[in-house]
Design a protein around this motif. Sequence first.
Motif, mmCIF file in Angstrom:
data_model
loop_
_atom_site.group_PDB
_atom_site.id
_atom_site.type_symbol
_atom_site.label_atom_id
_atom_site.label_comp_id
_atom_site.label_asym_id
_atom_site.label_seq_id
_atom_site.Cartn_x
_atom_site.Cartn_y
_atom_site.Cartn_z
ATOM 1 N N GLU A 154 13.082 0.586 -6.943
ATOM 2 C CA GLU A 154 13.806 1.798 -7.382
ATOM 3 C C GLU A 154 13.026 2.905 -6.330
ATOM 4 O O GLU A 154 13.942 3.846 -5.883
ATOM 5 C CB GLU A 154 13.131 2.544 -8.714
ATOM 6 C CG GLU A 154 13.705 1.347 -9.670
ATOM 7 C CD GLU A 154 13.201 1.896 -11.006
ATOM 8 O OE1 GLU A 154 12.217 2.771 -11.168
ATOM 9 O OE2 GLU A 154 13.596 1.283 -12.109
ATOM 10 N N SER A 155 11.901 2.940 -5.611
ATOM 11 C CA SER A 155 11.651 3.901 -4.871
ATOM 12 C C SER A 155 12.039 3.676 -3.274
ATOM 13 O O SER A 155 11.870 4.617 -2.599
ATOM 14 C CB SER A 155 10.079 3.869 -4.676
ATOM 15 O OG SER A 155 9.494 2.745 -4.072
ATOM 16 N N GLY A 156 12.465 2.516 -2.917
ATOM 17 C CA GLY A 156 12.803 2.049 -1.544
ATOM 18 C C GLY A 156 11.500 1.782 -0.769
ATOM 19 O O GLY A 156 11.324 2.210 0.520
ATOM 20 N N HIS A 157 10.392 1.537 -1.286
ATOM 21 C CA HIS A 157 8.897 1.363 -0.497
ATOM 22 C C HIS A 157 9.360 0.691 0.578
ATOM 23 O O HIS A 157 9.574 -0.433 0.588
ATOM 24 C CB HIS A 157 7.906 0.923 -1.456
ATOM 25 C CG HIS A 157 6.651 0.642 -0.961
ATOM 26 N ND1 HIS A 157 6.265 -0.524 -0.180
ATOM 27 C CD2 HIS A 157 5.688 1.658 -0.702
ATOM 28 C CE1 HIS A 157 5.213 -0.373 0.119
ATOM 29 N NE2 HIS A 157 4.607 0.889 -0.171
ATOM 30 N N THR B 293 0.918 -1.088 0.111
ATOM 31 C CA THR B 293 0.205 -0.010 -0.052
ATOM 32 C C THR B 293 0.916 1.281 0.003
ATOM 33 O O THR B 293 1.904 1.334 0.498
ATOM 34 C CB THR B 293 -1.052 0.142 1.147
ATOM 35 O OG1 THR B 293 -1.930 0.966 1.022
ATOM 36 C CG2 THR B 293 -0.211 0.406 2.571
ATOM 37 N N MET B 294 -0.033 2.165 -0.478
ATOM 38 C CA MET B 294 0.927 3.646 -0.519
ATOM 39 C C MET B 294 -0.389 4.547 0.302
ATOM 40 O O MET B 294 -0.424 5.899 0.008
ATOM 41 C CB MET B 294 1.078 4.312 -1.846
ATOM 42 C CG MET B 294 2.381 3.578 -2.190
ATOM 43 S SD MET B 294 2.797 4.196 -3.972
ATOM 44 C CE MET B 294 2.038 3.418 -4.908
ATOM 45 N N TRP B 295 -0.947 3.899 1.310
ATOM 46 C CA TRP B 295 -2.157 4.601 1.971
ATOM 47 C C TRP B 295 -1.312 5.638 2.852
ATOM 48 O O TRP B 295 -0.269 5.597 3.548
ATOM 49 C CB TRP B 295 -2.756 3.808 2.916
ATOM 50 C CG TRP B 295 -3.917 4.329 3.809
ATOM 51 C CD1 TRP B 295 -3.668 4.772 4.850
ATOM 52 C CD2 TRP B 295 -5.163 4.550 3.243
ATOM 53 N NE1 TRP B 295 -4.913 5.306 5.330
ATOM 54 C CE2 TRP B 295 -5.906 5.218 4.159
ATOM 55 C CE3 TRP B 295 -5.851 4.086 2.201
ATOM 56 C CZ2 TRP B 295 -7.395 5.514 4.020
ATOM 57 C CZ3 TRP B 295 -7.108 4.386 1.971
ATOM 58 C CH2 TRP B 295 -7.948 5.253 3.084
ATOM 59 N N GLY B 296 -1.812 7.104 2.619
ATOM 60 C CA GLY B 296 -1.405 8.154 3.169
ATOM 61 C C GLY B 296 0.034 8.853 2.786
ATOM 62 O O GLY B 296 0.550 9.933 3.121
ATOM 63 N N MET B 297 0.379 8.218 1.490
ATOM 64 C CA MET B 297 1.649 8.867 0.773
ATOM 65 C C MET B 297 1.210 9.505 -0.444
ATOM 66 O O MET B 297 -0.059 9.799 -0.578
ATOM 67 C CB MET B 297 2.271 7.517 0.387
ATOM 68 C CG MET B 297 3.030 6.584 1.485
ATOM 69 S SD MET B 297 3.757 5.198 0.765
ATOM 70 C CE MET B 297 3.703 4.186 2.289
ATOM 71 N N ARG B 298 2.170 9.805 -1.170
ATOM 72 C CA ARG B 298 2.045 10.831 -2.114
ATOM 73 C C ARG B 298 1.153 10.124 -3.349
ATOM 74 O O ARG B 298 1.311 8.588 -3.417
ATOM 75 C CB ARG B 298 3.116 11.309 -2.940
ATOM 76 C CG ARG B 298 3.836 12.330 -2.026
ATOM 77 C CD ARG B 298 5.158 12.879 -2.669
ATOM 78 N NE ARG B 298 4.253 13.769 -3.858
ATOM 79 C CZ ARG B 298 5.289 14.463 -4.529
ATOM 80 N NH1 ARG B 298 6.574 14.919 -4.341
ATOM 81 N NH2 ARG B 298 4.688 15.126 -5.518
ATOM 82 N N TRP B 299 0.188 10.558 -4.117
ATOM 83 C CA TRP B 299 -0.410 9.676 -5.336
ATOM 84 C C TRP B 299 0.521 9.148 -6.174
ATOM 85 O O TRP B 299 1.481 9.795 -6.619
ATOM 86 C CB TRP B 299 -1.319 10.762 -6.069
ATOM 87 C CG TRP B 299 -2.269 10.263 -6.981
ATOM 88 C CD1 TRP B 299 -2.091 10.281 -8.392
ATOM 89 C CD2 TRP B 299 -3.377 9.304 -6.849
ATOM 90 N NE1 TRP B 299 -2.930 9.605 -8.951
ATOM 91 C CE2 TRP B 299 -3.897 8.992 -7.873
ATOM 92 C CE3 TRP B 299 -4.103 8.959 -5.638
ATOM 93 C CZ2 TRP B 299 -4.939 8.437 -8.305
ATOM 94 C CZ3 TRP B 299 -5.419 8.296 -5.849
ATOM 95 C CH2 TRP B 299 -5.505 7.964 -7.095
#
Length: 398
Positions: free
Chosen positions: A92-95, A64-70
């Motif tokens: 690449e993003s280091g999620h 998830t990217m809940w609460g993160m940038r779109w």
Amino acid sequence: MKERLLIADVRMPDGMRVDVSVVEGKIDAIGPDLRAENTVARENGNGALLLPGFVEGHTHLDKTMWGMRWYCNSVGPKLTDRIENERRFRAESGHDAAAASLALARAFLQMGTTRLRSHVDIDTDAGLKHLEGVLKTRDTLRDVLDMQTVAFPQSGMLKREGTVSLLDDALHAGADVLGALDPALIDGDPVASLNATFDLASRHQKPIDIHLHEPAEIGAFTMNLLLDRVEALGMQGRVVISHAFCLGALPPRERDPLLERLAQLNVALLTTAPASVPVPPLAVCIEKGVTLFGGNDGIRDTWNPFGSPDMLERAAQIAMRYDLRRDDAIAMAFDCVSDAAARGCGFADYGLHAGARADLVLVDAETVAHAVAARPVRKLVVANGRVVARNGRLIEDL
């Protein structure tokens, strides 16, 4: 001294006005005019509707990217496009699966979910990194959120060398359930793929939850192979088939024998009730004795910009997908994110009865159907006997 909580003046789903006594995380009693001892912490429900804590039966906290940038989604249309795009983005993003999963898990709690099953990618590039992050979240919230983790091979069991060994490591590391994915269309060899899956699950004595997106006759073929192994290995009640789109595409003469086998072997089905593909028939599943429950799948990730940690919203989507309009029918949709989901995932001590784990939600609604349709603010959320959210806001010390 035993920890005690009294929740006074709430309405059961059948309309009965009661109090609820909670002792050491369990429901001790439900009934009118329960007597409170001096040591009791007291909450006044003021006639609010009492619901059991919600159950999320299938999500992917690690993605998830809940609460993160779109995230701007421009991925191709194929399943393999989405898999490769996600792998590339996360590398690449280091999620960070630990931070991401904790943010979404807290949001689930805030909205009344107290039991949750999350699939977690086990990947030959990332190894156990994503699982380690979600296990941190499970440990952080262990006193309030009952979380199951599924070791999920997002690229299949056989396509990438070393996957089976990594899944073995994941189960040793604490994953609760073994996942799998499309043995025919992803792995290209359903017999070898299912053999590897059931061998690994049997060695670890773990249940299985398989993503089966395969359509119509291909999916039915794979499902029968899977059910053969459930029967031969005595894994009744320990297997979930997620999505099972094939059951929504087959004619009744081919579908109904599969549903009867599923019921006989106590294999449950999970649906996210998507609008764009066939879904297993809810009413027929219930008629045949098959447990069909609900979940979100991914929430706000590289696959999907939609989804919400509000399981009342998911129940509403299930109701709309199956054209459920009567109050009793909408209550069936709520069952998909409550009792049926608890049964399907194997969460013990669930429900509104003495002896159950005290997972409770209060809302201002007249009936269960009203709660699903209106999705009111959660006035109170109790998880494992502890107040975790009030008036739609999470208690900050979680």
